[in-house]
Design an enzyme around this catalytic site. Structure first.
Site, PDB file in Angstrom:
ATOM      1  N   SER A  89     -44.283  30.054  19.261  1.00  0.00           N
ATOM      2  CA  SER A  89     -42.700  30.066  19.030  1.00  0.00           C
ATOM      3  C   SER A  89     -42.226  31.148  18.029  1.00  0.00           C
ATOM      4  CB  SER A  89     -41.496  29.249  19.435  1.00  0.00           C
ATOM      5  OG  SER A  89     -41.215  28.606  17.738  1.00  0.00           O
ATOM      6  N   LYS A  90     -41.379  31.990  18.553  1.00  0.00           N
ATOM      7  CA  LYS A  90     -41.044  32.897  17.676  1.00  0.00           C
ATOM      8  C   LYS A  90     -39.911  32.251  16.700  1.00  0.00           C
ATOM      9  CE  LYS A  90     -38.325  36.789  17.840  1.00  0.00           C
ATOM     10  NZ  LYS A  90     -37.143  37.799  18.415  1.00  0.00           N
TER      11      LYS A  90
END
Ligand code: GLU
Length: 480
Positions: free
Chosen positions: A252-253
């Site tokens: 995930s970012k």
């Protein structure tokens, strides 16, 4: 039928390496059969849309040398290729389903649905829309539509029986129809859900192979029911397991997991990233690990995609990337690596010859572009501290003092400061001091560079420069 695959990213501004790996698989499946690779932008979730994200998707695909046969910028016959520009198409097909009895208008309000949700919660059962609007009469529907009450269109699921999904990786999967919710196909704002748009688009765009994350596998029964309702041929499904982050969690970012652009900006080569990613969750029929794009197209067999999740491993990526760096031709390498040095250090008083020598000396020592900055930091540091390991080594043998004295005398006499001359001095020292191997190289390296390890010794000494080397050797002699 000619193979057609599509890459269907949502323009959220971040392409993690798992998304890119899906694109690679899609590209390879198409190209293996001389088929077409299509880009479709899935922007129906307008809240997640990020400005400029489409350019960024193009840039990524271009850097990876994926030729887009059809897409928003080079439309073929089945456009538009951006879902928000296809709203009228989804409406037409959703209404078609209603008229065929496979979907229905639903006028339930948010409050009504919340109430149903709460009842489900209190009974500790998963919420599923209760189908209330599926039994409205023609007149009731007409009246509500005429009075402008907002509606969604829902898919009418069979209440019993099973739906089969055939997947190239996961095999045959049976889903009980009773667990399928009457899902929303068209939202009240006129946008389709992914669950509807993917089917309509994949069919109208002639997609033969759908390759996507396995989080969509369970949903695929619903998609098949849509294909069946329309009387359309289902595509070949290839669902792929996830790429997990180094910590074993979902990429995930937010967790700062590597996106393609982050890697690119750190000086990972797109060819190497592609080569590395294709081996995450796919294995060739041999133990070959380094592949050109042509070789990949030849070797790629989607039935060898793994059912299990794979884990991003930066060490392996570094190994692959280092291989690509080593194999670059020198001119290309210099062009690629120089900006990383220029951005990090003031080179105004360095000659081009010195800069190029530095970069080439480290060519086989770095795994990615930005690493040059860390690797050569010592060369730009005036006061270099010797660590304990170096100090201990310098005291470890009685011959060291003499070796360095001889080497200093030889070095003083060099007129033409280059690696060949420096190497001659090392060889003469070897003869005169009667030492070799570690007892020859290590004292010289440590005294002159204050480092235990590094690239080829003569090249490294050249980079340090004659003046500094003489000073360091003299300081050593005085302090001993
Ligand atoms: N837009 C979807 C995503 O980014 C694509 C899924 C698909 O390939 O069908 O996850």
């Amino acid at each position: 039928m000619a193979v057609r695959t599509r890459f269907a990213p949502s323009p959220t501004g971040y392409m993690h390496i798992g998304n890119l790996r899906t694109a690679i698989f899609e590209y390879l499946v198409a190209k293996k059969d001389n088929g077409d690779f299509i880009l479709r932008i899935e922007d129906t979730d307008q809240n997640r849309k990020v400005d400029g994200a489409i350019d960024f998707i193009y840039k990524t695909l271009e850097l990876c040398h994926f030729k887009i046969d059809e897409g928003p910028n080079n439309p073929g016959k089945v456009g538009p290729y951006i879902q928000s520009e296809r709203k009228a198409i989804y409406k037409e097909y959703a209404e078609k389903l209603v008229s065929m009895g496979a979907a229905y208008y639903c006028f339930c309000t948010e409050e009504e649905l919340d109430r149903q949700r709460k009842v489900a919660e209190s009974r500790r059962i998963p919420f599923m829309y209760n189908g209330k609007c599926s039994i409205l009469t023609e007149e009731e529907i007409k009246e509500k539509l005429d009075s402008g009450i907002p509606y969604v269109i829902r898919q009418k699921m069979p209440k019993n029986g099973v739906t089969i999904v055939n997947d190239l990786v996961y095999g045959k999967i049976k889903i009980d129809n009773s667990i399928l919710e009457d899902q929303i196909l068209l939202k009240s704002d006129g946008f389709p859900t992914y669950n509807f748009a993917n089917v309509v688009d994949d069919h109208l765009m002639g997609i033969t192979h759908v390759i996507r994350g396995h989080e969509y596998l369970d949903q695929t029964a619903k998609y098949n029911l849509l294909y069946q309702a329309f009387g359309w041929q289902e595509p070949t499904y290839i669902h792929v397991a996830m790429v997990l982050g180094e910590d074993g969690n979902k990429l995930s970012k937010r967790n700062g997991d590597a996106s393609f652009m982050d890697l690119y900006n750190q000086g990972y080569l797109p060819e190497a990233i592609v080569n590395y990613l294709v081996l995450l969750g796919w294995s060739p029929n041999s133990n070959q690990e380094i592949f050109s794009m042509e070789e990949l197209i030849q070797a790629f067999d989607p039935t060898r995609i793994s059912k299990s999740n794979s884990q991003y491993d930066v060490k392996k990526l570094n190994w692959v990337n280092a291989h690509y760096i080593k194999n670059m031709d020198d001119e290309k390498y210099l062009e690629y690596i120089k900006p990383f040095l220029t951005n990090a250090y003031d080179l105004s008083n360095k000659t081009d010859e010195w800069i190029n020598k530095l970069l080439l000396t480290y060519k086989s020592h770095i795994s990615y572009g930005k690493e040059i900055e860390y690797e050569v930091k010592w060369l730009f540091t005036e006061e270099l501290e010797m660590d304990q390991e170096c100090k201990d080594f310098m005291l470890s043998d009685d011959s060291i003092k003499n070796t360095l004295k001889i080497f200093l005398d030889e070095i003083k006499n060099i007129n033409n400061w280059d690696s060949t001359e420096i190497n001659n001095c090392i060889n003469i020292t070897k003869e005169k001091a009667q030492v070799k191997g570690k007892l020859l190289f290590m004292p010289i390296r440590i005294a002159c560079t204050h480092q235990m390890h590094g690239p080829e010794l003569a090249d490294t000494l050249y980079l340090v420069g004659k003046e500094k080397i003489l000073k360091r050797l003299e300081d050593y002699n005085e302090n001993i």
